[in-house]
Design an enzyme around this catalytic site. Structure first.
Site, PDB file in Angstrom:
ATOM      1  N   ASP A 238       0.824  -1.208   0.000  1.00 27.53           N
ATOM      2  CA  ASP A 238       0.000   0.000   0.000  1.00 27.53           C
ATOM      3  C   ASP A 238       0.858   1.258   0.000  1.00 27.53           C
ATOM      4  O   ASP A 238       0.496   2.269  -0.594  1.00 27.53           O
ATOM      5  CB  ASP A 238      -0.926  -0.020   1.225  1.00 27.53           C
ATOM      6  CG  ASP A 238      -1.964   1.082   1.175  1.00 27.53           C
ATOM      7  OD1 ASP A 238      -2.458   1.387   0.086  1.00 27.53           O
ATOM      8  OD2 ASP A 238      -2.271   1.641   2.238  1.00 27.53           O
TER       9      ASP A 238
ATOM     10  N   HIS B 296      -7.195   0.785  10.044  1.00 27.09           N
ATOM     11  CA  HIS B 296      -6.240   1.255   9.022  1.00 27.09           C
ATOM     12  C   HIS B 296      -6.427   2.771   8.931  1.00 27.09           C
ATOM     13  O   HIS B 296      -7.436   3.242   8.399  1.00 27.09           O
ATOM     14  CB  HIS B 296      -6.570   0.571   7.695  1.00 27.09           C
ATOM     15  CG  HIS B 296      -5.733   1.020   6.535  1.00 27.09           C
ATOM     16  ND1 HIS B 296      -4.823   0.184   5.911  1.00 27.09           N
ATOM     17  CD2 HIS B 296      -5.662   2.195   5.864  1.00 27.09           C
ATOM     18  CE1 HIS B 296      -4.252   0.834   4.906  1.00 27.09           C
ATOM     19  NE2 HIS B 296      -4.744   2.070   4.863  1.00 27.09           N
TER      20      HIS B 296
ATOM     21  N   CYS C 292      -3.081   8.172  -0.926  1.00 29.20           N
ATOM     22  CA  CYS C 292      -4.247   7.638  -1.627  1.00 29.20           C
ATOM     23  C   CYS C 292      -4.417   8.427  -2.920  1.00 29.20           C
ATOM     24  O   CYS C 292      -4.706   9.621  -2.874  1.00 29.20           O
ATOM     25  CB  CYS C 292      -5.514   7.740  -0.772  1.00 29.20           C
ATOM     26  SG  CYS C 292      -6.993   7.184  -1.659  1.00 29.20           S
TER      27      CYS C 292
ATOM     28  N   ASN D  56      -0.391   6.143   5.189  1.00 31.38           N
ATOM     29  CA  ASN D  56      -0.803   5.470   6.410  1.00 31.38           C
ATOM     30  C   ASN D  56       0.038   5.959   7.576  1.00 31.38           C
ATOM     31  O   ASN D  56       1.148   6.428   7.411  1.00 31.38           O
ATOM     32  CB  ASN D  56      -0.598   3.962   6.263  1.00 31.38           C
ATOM     33  CG  ASN D  56      -1.323   3.384   5.080  1.00 31.38           C
ATOM     34  OD1 ASN D  56      -2.533   3.452   5.018  1.00 31.38           O
ATOM     35  ND2 ASN D  56      -0.583   2.830   4.140  1.00 31.38           N
TER      36      ASN D  56
END
Length: 308
Positions: free
Chosen positions: A15, A210, A243, A252
């Protein structure tokens, strides 16, 4: 209710690097996973099996999985949003296959349309055969509910919407549910409300958080979850990623920052903070920028590193 031990899933190799603008070689990704294993991480999201047309950063997925020296007790997960991705993930020798696969839906209709070009209901229908095939192959299935606290396109997202998706995921056989604050707008009471809805459909041990740190709320949101007994969280070494569908959203929460807080609370993680900080420094050097992690920068500065 605060747990004595917490499991952290480092999502940086997947990610995180998937959403970094700079390309990273398979060799560097493999080395990052090795360093995370050496630091004590036992849950690592390694790569994703998606079309290289849409996510060129993960086109080396098979090479990465083949190159990782697996350690006993370490579970590697990969993102497989469709059957083609799952088949690719399971195609290689047993030593290259993931221990867990991840699918992702959204609690926002607008985000679902923008992100995967279908409605929430349609996305669940697409995931159902993936979940069934993975479980038939003996592979655990985790799902993430994106935009559970807010959406860049529709704004507020209700706890009712989170519960609806959690229920649908449970109904198709998903075994673990991650509640994701994709754009980092969540605050503690809202986070607890969303978590409570997921916990209606999944056991406490199978719910995780998350959190992105766009508004500086990630650590306090994790603490709010700890107060509910939640003891599994995603985090990204060096605060990698972001994102692409949420303008201005940061990555994150940094794994180093979470470990520092948990250490201070006397909560066990099994993670060596110094080794983790060095891993964050390594991948940040590869990217040519300082770690986003405040703890990482502070501890590396103590060792004589200089950041612009």
């Amino acid at each position: 209710m605060i747990p004595s031990r917490v499991t952290l899933v480092d999502v940086g190799p997947r990610d995180g690097l998937q959403n970094e603008k700079q390309a990273v070689s398979a060799a560097h990704k493999i080395e990052l996973v090795h360093r995370l294993q050496a630091a004590g991480l036992r849950e690592i999201e390694a790569t994703s099996y998606v079309s290289p047309k849409w996510v060129p950063q993960m086109a080396d997925n098979a090479e990465v999985m083949a190159g990782i020296r697996r350690q006993p007790g370490v579970r590697l997960s990969v993102l497989t949003p469709n059957l083609k991705g799952l088949e690719a993930a399971l195609a290689g020798p047993p030593a290259t296959r993931p221990d867990e696969v991840v699918v992702f839906g959204a609690a926002s209709e607008a985000f679902s349309q923008k992100n995967i070009n279908c409605s929430i209901a349609e996305s669940i229908e697409r995931f159902a055969p993936v979940v069934a095939a993975a479980r038939a192959a003996g592979v655990k299935v985790r799902a993430a509910i994106s935009c559970a606290l807010g959406c860049p396109y529709q704004g507020e997202v209700s706890a009712d919407a989170v519960e609806d998706v959690a229920r649908r995921l449970a109904d198709i056989g998903v075994q673990h549910c991650g509640v994701a604050d994709t754009i980092g707008v969540g605050t503690p009471h809202k986070v607890q409300a969303a978590m409570a809805r997921a916990l209606k459909h999944f056991a406490l041990a199978e719910v995780s958080g998350h959190f992105h740190d766009t508004y500086g709320q990630a650590l306090v949101n994790i603490y709010a979850c700890l107060q509910m007994g939640v003891h599994c969280f995603d985090a990204s070494v060096a605060g990698l990623g972001g994102c692409p569908y949420a303008k201005g959203a940061t990555g994150n929460v940094a794994t180093e920052d979470v470990v520092f807080m948990l250490d201070g609370l006397g909560i066990e993680t099994g993670i060596d903070l110094d080794a983790l900080v060095e891993a964050g420094g390594y991948i940040s050097d590869v990217l040519g920028r300082p770690p986003v992690s405040r703890v990482g920068r502070a501890l590396l500065t103590r060792k004589g590193r200089v950041f612009a």
